[in-house]
Scaffold this active site. Structure first.
Site, mmCIF file in Angstrom:
data_model
loop_
_atom_site.group_PDB
_atom_site.id
_atom_site.type_symbol
_atom_site.label_atom_id
_atom_site.label_comp_id
_atom_site.label_asym_id
_atom_site.label_seq_id
_atom_site.Cartn_x
_atom_site.Cartn_y
_atom_site.Cartn_z
ATOM 1 N N HIS B 270 0.836 -1.206 0.000
ATOM 2 C CA HIS B 270 0.000 0.000 0.000
ATOM 3 C C HIS B 270 0.881 1.272 0.000
ATOM 4 C CE1 HIS B 270 -3.692 2.315 1.226
ATOM 5 N NE2 HIS B 270 -2.775 3.108 1.762
ATOM 6 N N GLU B 271 1.799 1.327 0.950
ATOM 7 C CA GLU B 271 2.657 2.531 1.032
ATOM 8 C C GLU B 271 3.545 2.651 -0.197
ATOM 9 O OE1 GLU B 271 1.885 4.680 3.131
ATOM 10 O OE2 GLU B 271 0.656 3.423 4.448
ATOM 11 N N HIS B 274 1.673 4.393 -2.919
ATOM 12 C CA HIS B 274 1.799 5.848 -2.760
ATOM 13 C C HIS B 274 3.180 6.326 -3.237
ATOM 14 C CE1 HIS B 274 -1.861 6.855 -0.599
ATOM 15 N NE2 HIS B 274 -1.648 5.966 0.353
ATOM 16 N N GLU B 300 -4.662 7.792 -3.152
ATOM 17 C CA GLU B 300 -5.173 6.558 -2.566
ATOM 18 C C GLU B 300 -5.470 5.522 -3.647
ATOM 19 O OE1 GLU B 300 -5.005 6.347 0.621
ATOM 20 O OE2 GLU B 300 -6.187 4.570 1.146
#
Lengths: 506, 506
Positions: B270-271, B274, B300
């Site tokens: 997820h990070e 980003h 997001e």
């Protein structure tokens, strides 16, 4: 104090707080760059550092600062200030004058020159080509002479002006006498050691020591001696260093050689010695220009004290050896603590200062001191450095570097424009021995405490006598208050002769 | 362009570069604070951050900035500017107006209030005491209404003004229609899943997974999907986050739960989603206000795309499962890739948003959206929140939190004064599904590439279509250019229904 003056003092304190905030932020940015920051972000980071440095410089040399200093350095006003503000004013004045006396373009040229010189030096060192570096060094020396002209001298020796940058108040007169003592007795000691048949066995120090296990043991030792991990952290970097953001955040770095135990641990203790100094500065000095060690020499006295006079002492290892054997059972199972102690204190004349032992170290420093003094006073020319370097190496250490890479080109300091810095390395050793001598008299059961691993009384002594003051006291004031005399190299030589006479059974 | 204008443009660019430099430095200081910086240095660090933030704010709202904007926003001048400068001017103008329209004292009061409110919220959550937090939240809502008055509205819905802070151009009209789609179909899907007899076995996910091994495997996966470790680094922190200093230095953090595999790895992916967005922003935007993701929702979409649509997909694990079994042989030896895939996609209505699965997640967000909209438009009162929260939880998810700690008090956003932020979490999912739908048509052998672990074509697509632009294109412009339509939640629901129909054999 008049209300008006009170307001001005408050404004001044806020102004220096702002400058200190920039410095703290810059220190974090630098620390980050040197502890595994990603390569691809470095260019942008350098620009950010450039921008913030310029802002900091602007503040320190601003009209506002000028106005504060004009107002507050008036002698009646100065006397009426509280001690911290007064000392802050004097410190700002010193920096302000130094910055203002050099024309901005001259300084800019110097910055560009040293930045080029560092790159050229790196290549010259790699290629063993002093001639390549020579013109840069000549220009850098010429700049030093120009700076001395701008800053003025004490009328005695031009080199004193440079010494004052790193060790306020230190002079050639004092250093000549210190190095005379060191030279005579060290050369003698080194010769005796060379002839001793009782050489330590060091073979077990180059077994395999995994980095992770070295790190764990180093952390254990640092906690034991009292480096506060809640006010610091340890990371890895190419070259070990210590950096202080504020007394609650003083960080150290290290690197591990998996095939040489006689390296990282002592480097960690060394950096922790620097760090404990900064961790113990009086919090009242936070956000003033005084929240720092008082000089390079006093700073180095703290690192060298912990590294050598504690960390390489027999009582220390008598107390710690069981833990070491537990941490590295296969490596040290059949090695006695005495053998280990002798091994980590091996003395061998060598070419590289940073790898040299406690005894020969000062001779390396002395060569650099003599050369710098000669360059600044015109008695030595840059072109002659390789020859002079090698002659002195032979005279003092009995070895001649086969290349300039292993000789005159080994240190970055001159390429970076630092002249007057080297002597502080030896001053650190000299001060440390003076302080240790007093501690032995003033701290009950000094050696037993070290053997027991109870370092609190030593830390407290250092904090009360030295650390807490930050820049509130000059190096000379500290030394005189603690020892009742001036800088004196005899204690260092007594310590070395006693220690190494035992180790080498002289 | 006249020479005079050219000079002004250059000055403007240098001015925004300086502001960007402060922001980069501040980002480093924040990152450092959250990645194991020593506790005792935090107070001084906060002051440094305060000082530098104030300097940054001064620049962004200065007379100088005002003069630049007055001069450069004249419509003829604006048209004559190069695209990056033009967009930078518009971005600065937006920020300048927002900052200037609120009186400094009002903003100062708000900062103090939210700082207190965060502390009170923490205690209230711990003690399950909403009444304690209520008066603070009431004041914070009142401030939001005041801000809306200062900033003005679009005449349609006051909440739109707040949405625009996080998702420029987004409106209640659009969100109502998006959430209507999500609500109807998700509630149906959740009910069907609840009734399915084909529940995945998840027992093996809670075996023991040592942090070090999880970290090594996470790093391996991140390298494989294309997070560039030469332009970033991964550290540990209490809450995972991603922070960008510049496209060459975008860092992520994580934490490891040694008894739950279904956590750190997906958080890392997820990070990294980003981070890859920021790493791929056009370097020409460096040191402008455009060197960042264009909105919270688009940002997001990148993290959720990689986390769920790639990282929790069957093709991904078909390709990666051998490596996983090698990394954790005892834990996954007798688990098939299909069982593993079903386990990491388990759907269970639960109380906490951040721990919720891909299907129910949007229902959590929707409750917050409906409440915020109601608070801002006066149809919901703060005092009624616990009741309303629980009613909606029951209605949408079929579960009622037994305490406010597990209900209305779970998120920090409102205490921090962030209203309008929550909807971007669902927008991220909606956008991600729209983008994935187009990718499947435009990238040859899309699923095969994921299975082969060849992510370069996907990364390239994302870079060309989205990442490179930074803030040069608005979220709406991006979505329309890529999909040929506006924001449309149907794709997300189609994706979810298809995926979970298979997993739960509906």
């Amino acid at each position: 104090m008049s209300t008006n003056l009170e307001t001005r003092v408050k404004d001044f304190r806020n102004f220096v707080k702002k400058i200190a905030s920039y410095n703290q932020a810059l220190a974090v940015l630098h620390w980050d760059m040197r502890t595994q920051a990603p390569r691809k972000g470095m260019d942008a980071r350098s620009e950010v550092i450039g921008t913030l440095s310029a802002e900091q410089f602007k503040l320190a040399t601003s009209k506002e600062m000028e106005a504060f200093l004009e107002e507050l350095t008036d002698s009646a006003t100065l006397d009426s200030l509280d001690p911290i503000t007064r000392q802050s004013v004097l410190e700002c004045k010193k920096e302000y004058d130094r910055n203002k006396q050099i024309p901005a373009e001259t300084y800019q040229e110097f910055v560009v020159l040293t930045s080029q010189a560092e790159t050229v030096w790196e290549e010259a060192r790699e290629k063993n080509d002093f001639a390549m570096f020579q013109p840069y060094l000549e220009k850098i020396v010429a700049f030093q002479l120009k700076f001395i002209e701008y800053w003025g001298t004490d009328g005695k020796n031009k080199y004193n002006t440079l010494l004052d940058l790193y060790e306020p108040g230190m002079t050639v007169d004092q250093l000549d006498s210190i190095f005379a003592t060191l030279r005579e007795k060290t050369v003698e000691l080194v010769a005796a050691i060379a002839q001793s048949p009782n050489k330590p066995d060091t073979s077990f120090l180059t077994k395999y020591f995994p980095a992770g296990e070295q790190e764990a043991f180093s952390r254990f030792v640092l906690e034991r001696i009292g480096y506060d991990f809640q006010a610091g952290r340890m990371d890895r970097s190419v070259h070990p260093f210590c950096t202080s953001f504020n007394p609650g955040d003083v960080r150290i770095t290290t690197r591990f050689d998996e095939h040489d135990f006689n390296n990282a641990l002592f480097s960690c203790i060394h950096e922790a010695g620097h760090a404990m100094y900064e961790q113990n500065v009086d919090p009242a000095l936070l956000f003033t220009p005084l929240c720092d060690g008082t000089s390079m020499g006093i700073h180095e006295s703290q690192s060298r004290y912990w590294e050598n006079m504690v960390g390489r002492s027999l009582p220390f290892w008598k107390g710690m050896y069981g833990e070491l054997q537990k941490a590295f059972p296969t490596q040290f199972a059949d090695v006695s603590v005495e053998s280990f102690y002798r091994a980590i204190n091996q003395v061998t004349p060598s070419f590289i200062r940073t790898e040299s032992d406690e005894v020969t170290y000062n001779l390396h420093v002395m060569i650099r001191y003599e050369i710098e003094k000669g360059l600044i006073n015109g008695t030595i020319q840059v072109a002659d450095l390789p020859r002079i370097w090698n002659e002195r190496m032979e005279e003092y250490l009995g070895v001649v570097p086969p290349t300039d890479t292993l000789g005159v080109l080994q240190d970055v300091h001159w390429a970076g424009g630092s002249f007057g810095y080297f002597p502080t390395y030896s001053l650190g050793n000299v001060y440390a021995a003076q302080f240790a001598h007093v501690m032995q008299q003033e701290i009950n059961g000094y050696e037993e405490l070290i053997e027991k691993g109870d370092f609190a009384p030593i830390r407290e002594w250092l904090k009360v006598k030295i650390h807490q003051y930050g820049k509130m006291k000059s190096p000379r004031e500290l030394v005189e208050a603690i020892t009742g005399e001036g800088t004196n190299a005899t204690y260092l030589m007594d310590y070395l002769v006693k220690k190494y006479t035992a180790i080498y059974k002289l």
